[in-house]
Design an enzyme around this catalytic site. Structure first.
Site, PDB file in Angstrom:
ATOM      1  N   ASP A  57      55.304   3.589  58.215  1.00  0.00           N
ATOM      2  CA  ASP A  57      56.044   2.651  57.662  1.00  0.00           C
ATOM      3  C   ASP A  57      55.554   2.638  56.240  1.00  0.00           C
ATOM      4  OD1 ASP A  57      56.751   2.059  60.515  1.00  0.00           O
ATOM      5  OD2 ASP A  57      56.793   0.565  60.303  1.00  0.00           O
ATOM      6  N   GLU A 235      62.848  -4.157  63.205  1.00  0.00           N
ATOM      7  CA  GLU A 235      61.316  -3.736  62.821  1.00  0.00           C
ATOM      8  C   GLU A 235      61.469  -4.410  61.515  1.00  0.00           C
ATOM      9  OE1 GLU A 235      58.307  -1.806  65.327  1.00  0.00           O
ATOM     10  OE2 GLU A 235      59.532  -0.950  64.684  1.00  0.00           O
TER      11      GLU A 235
END
Ligand SMILES: *[C@@H]1O[C@H](CO)[C@@H](O)[C@H](O)[C@H]1NC(C)=O
Ligand SMILES: *[C@@H]1O[C@H](CO)[C@@H](O)[C@H](O)[C@H]1NC(C)=O
Ligand SMILES: *[C@@H]1O[C@H](CO)[C@@H](O)[C@H](O)[C@H]1NC(C)=O
Ligand SMILES: *[C@@H]1O[C@H](CO)[C@@H](O)[C@H](O)[C@H]1NC(C)=O
Ligand SMILES: *[C@@H]1O[C@H](CO)[C@@H](O)[C@H](O)[C@H]1NC(C)=O
Ligand SMILES: *[C@@H]1O[C@H](CO)[C@@H](O)[C@H](O)[C@H]1NC(C)=O
Ligand SMILES: *[C@@H]1O[C@H](CO)[C@@H](O)[C@H](O)[C@H]1NC(C)=O
Ligand SMILES: *[C@@H]1O[C@H](CO)[C@@H](O)[C@H](O)[C@H]1NC(C)=O
Ligand SMILES: *[C@@H]1O[C@H](CO)[C@@H](O)[C@H](O)[C@H]1NC(C)=O
Ligand SMILES: *[C@@H]1O[C@H](CO)[C@@H](O)[C@H](O)[C@H]1NC(C)=O
Ligand SMILES: *[C@@H]1O[C@H](CO)[C@@H](O)[C@H](O)[C@H]1NC(C)=O
Ligand SMILES: CC(=O)N[C@H]1CO[C@H](CO)[C@@H](O)[C@@H]1O
Length: 552
Positions: A57, A235
């Site tokens: 990420d 998420e």
């Protein structure tokens, strides 16, 4: 960040990584970036990828007081699979040319990991961390505790524009006794003069909103839950004001990434246009809008610090948890790449309504040479041999022009990138009558995995403008395709055994009243100029380090 997969990966790390990562640094250097070899045949040349190791990420994306873009990322500096997570760091003036910086956040204890989060500027010293400056940076991130039994939210502050962080002594700042509680995204809410942070209770499908006067003391404000596609986890939430084309009404956008359980398999992002009053987000409707129709677009984050009335900019992780730990770029000592920086705004798409536009940010800034230009291709084909283009990266666009009405929506425009050596190819195209655009990566043979699916498609509605457009960027092992200026987009990685070097762009069956304008540019590598005599990109080496001295 992903949950059990990371734990699993962490456990496998010693065995897997030691076999695979002979050149990965050990121990992790603290004062200097890791060196990177950016010249391999699968290594993208206009995208960000880590110098070595494994990346996932994007984190902490903010613009500093000098206008420099900071990108942090989930980083395993000691292995080529997810695990041992630090915050890697890179900076850029143009979002294409990235300078690798020293690692920004390290775990303190064995087993701890610094999971995803965000960063803000605290010009008013609301935190009290900054007695003497207006450019203070505060990062808020998830600490996965050593036992892996809890995820808590911590902060760290930086006096030097985000290069060096000090963890707050009173951490954690938000703790819920929860095991799956992560990815804080913070921002300043002007109207209520308050900090706001979103945190995902991933497996409860809840995005919790908290507010704070000082980034330290947080008060629960509301839950946004069980909306849209839930997959198996929520998420990486984002909440920000988003300009709406043709409207001055302030719109907000909640963006949530789900994994696993995406419609195409694995990981994807979805978004909700709506309104936010400082404590509660209300979506305009119950619709789940998917951000991308490819398989490699996850955990997108939006830069902090762009004025609310301007187009926003995001970057996503261009991979998928279904296969990210197995892709063949380990042969080049890295895994994962970020998407291109995307310009984002909401539009009112014909018949569909709210749509998040996502198109490469200022791609013209990296144009090298125009390889093709033809305003009247008709039902023709152009071929481009780009084997001599050092970057191997191209931008292309095709506009079908002069469409008079629905009856003129006929024919198709296709592209094929192929290898003159192996015959492998990546193909795609757009069909005007159905409005369908497709991408097929199945004719590349460097990676075989049941989840690495081949073909993707999605449809869009003609807007009556007389124009139907397809464009894209291909960069060695990633292709991003855009329909009608980014109303639809698809991000896909691909792994040929032999570099793709030949392009065909063709139109067929286009109505006689219409025509096709095409253009292709080569893109200049943003990494090649950073290489030293040994072909290594050292990044910002400002502090001495024994390992670096050995390398030179
Ligand atoms: C800083 O203070 C000014 C003046 O009170 C206020 O308008 C602004 O919203 C504050 N911004 C932040 C990030 O604290
Ligand atoms: C910043 O906050 C600290 C702690 O409250 C305080 O000591 C300091 O004077 C503040 N600085 C400014 C410029 O407000
Ligand atoms: C918000 O969601 C969390 C996580 O599911 C839950 O523990 C909490 O009770 C919820 N709060 C409210 C007010 O619903
Ligand atoms: C924000 O919206 C919520 C839910 O609609 C409402 O309860 C709350 O009072 C609102 N807050 C403000 C400041 O308007
Ligand atoms: C989009 O445009 C249509 C047609 O003009 C209009 O009816 C609709 O209200 C618009 N929707 C939004 C969200 O602006
Ligand atoms: C454009 O394409 C058409 C059809 O293939 C061809 O006849 C024409 O020569 C091309 N024009 C240019 C400037 O290349
Ligand atoms: C081409 O478009 C025109 C205008 O819409 C339409 O009348 C005509 O039937 C189309 N041509 C063909 C071959 O379908
Ligand atoms: C594009 O590919 C589709 C699917 O194979 C095919 O039907 C169409 O005719 C092709 N169009 C062009 C321009 O090659
Ligand atoms: C392209 O092909 C279509 C269908 O065969 C035909 O109607 C049209 O006239 C052709 N266009 C040109 C410019 O030749
Ligand atoms: C395609 O259309 C866009 C939007 O109008 C324009 O900016 C671009 O220059 C066009 N491209 C070509 C090759 O004509
Ligand atoms: C290199 O890093 C230092 C902080 O360690 C920072 O002050 C400097 O601006 C950076 N230089 C470049 C070119 O990125
Ligand atoms: C620019 C400057 O003077 N920065 C200082 C601000 O205060 C911190 C904490 O005392 C120092 O570490 C900085 O060097």
């Amino acid at each position: 960040m992903i949950r059990s997969l990371v734990l699993l990966a962490g456990a496998l790390l010693l065995s897997v990584a030691s076999a695979q990562t002979s050149t990965v640094a050990e121990p992790v250097p603290s004062g200097t970036p890791l060196p990177g070899y950016y010249a391999g045949p699968l290594r993208p040349q206009v995208h960000y990828s880590p110098p070595q190791g494994f990346m996932n990420d994007p984190n902490g994306m903010f613009i500093d007081v000098d206008g420099l873009y900071h990108l942090y990322y989930q980083f395993n500096p000691t292995g080529l699979v997810a695990g041992n997570v630090h915050w890697g760091h890179a900076t850029s003036e143009d979002l294409y040319t990235w300078t690798n910086q020293k690692i920004a956040l390290f775990p303190d204890r064995p087993g701890e990991q610094i999971f995803s989060g965000s960063a803000v500027l605290d010009p008013n010293n609301t935190s009290g961390f900054f007695p003497n400056q207006t450019n203070g940076v505060v990062a808020i991130y998830t600490l996965s505790t050593g036992s892996g039994q809890e995820q808590v939210q911590e902060i760290a502050y930086s006096y030097d524009n985000g290069y060096t962080f000090t963890k707050y002594a009173g951490n954690p700042v938000i703790s819920a006794g929860a095991k799956e509680f992560r990815d804080p995204k913070a921002f300043w809410h002007e109207e209520t003069e308050s900090w706001v942070v979103l945190v995902a209770f991933s497996q409860e499908f809840v995005i919790s909103i908290y507010t704070s006067p000082n980034l330290i003391d947080w008060t629960f404000a509301s839950n946004f839950s069980n909306a849209g596609l839930i997959g198996l986890q929520y998420e990486c939430p984002n909440l920000l004001q988003m300009p709406m084309e043709g409207s001055h009404e302030p719109m907000w956008l909640l963006y949530i990434s789900i994994n696993p359980g995406a419609p195409y398999g694995g990981s994807i992002g979805e978004y909700f246009p709506g309104h936010f009053n400082g404590t509660h987000f209300t979506a305009v409707d119950a619709v789940a809008r998917i951000a991308d129709f490819g398989k490699d677009n996850y955990a997108a984050q939006f830069f902090y610090g762009i004025p609310a009335n301007e187009n926003q900019i995001s970057i996503a992780w261009a991979s998928n948890w279904q296969y990210t730990n197995n892709v063949p770029t380990d042969s080049e000592n890295f895994r994962s790449v970020m998407s291109l920086p995307r310009y984002n705004y909401l539009t009112n798409a014909t018949r569909i309504g709210y749509q998040l536009v996502s198109v490469p940010y200022n791609i013209e800034s990296i144009f090298e040479a125009q390889l093709v230009s033809n305003d009247s291709l008709g039902n023709g084909t152009v071929f481009v041999d780009y084997s001599s283009i050092e970057s191997g990266a191209l931008y292309f666009e095709a506009n079908v022009t002069g469409l008079s009405d629905m009856a003129s929506l006929q024919g198709s425009v296709n592209f094929t990138f192929s290898s003159s050596v192996s015959g492998e190819s990546v193909r795609g195209g757009t069909d005007l009558l159905s409005g369908t655009t497709w991408v097929d990566r199945g004719e590349t043979r460097g990676f075989d995995n049941p989840y690495f699916t081949d073909k993707f498609s999605n449809s869009a509605v003609y807007d009556g403008s007389g124009l139907w457009r397809i464009s894209g960027v291909i960069d060695r092992s990633i292709i991003e395709v855009f329909v009608n200026g980014g109303e639809e987009s698809a991000t896909n990685t691909f792994y040929p055994n032999s570099p793709l070097d030949t392009m065909a762009l063709s139109a067929r069956g286009i109505n006689a009243t219409a025509d096709v304008a095409v253009a292709v540019w080569s893109l200049r590598s943003t990494w090649a100029p950073q290489q030293n005599a040994e072909g290594v990109v050292l990044g910002n080496v400002t502090q001495s380090n024994s390992r670096m001295r050995r390398m030179r």
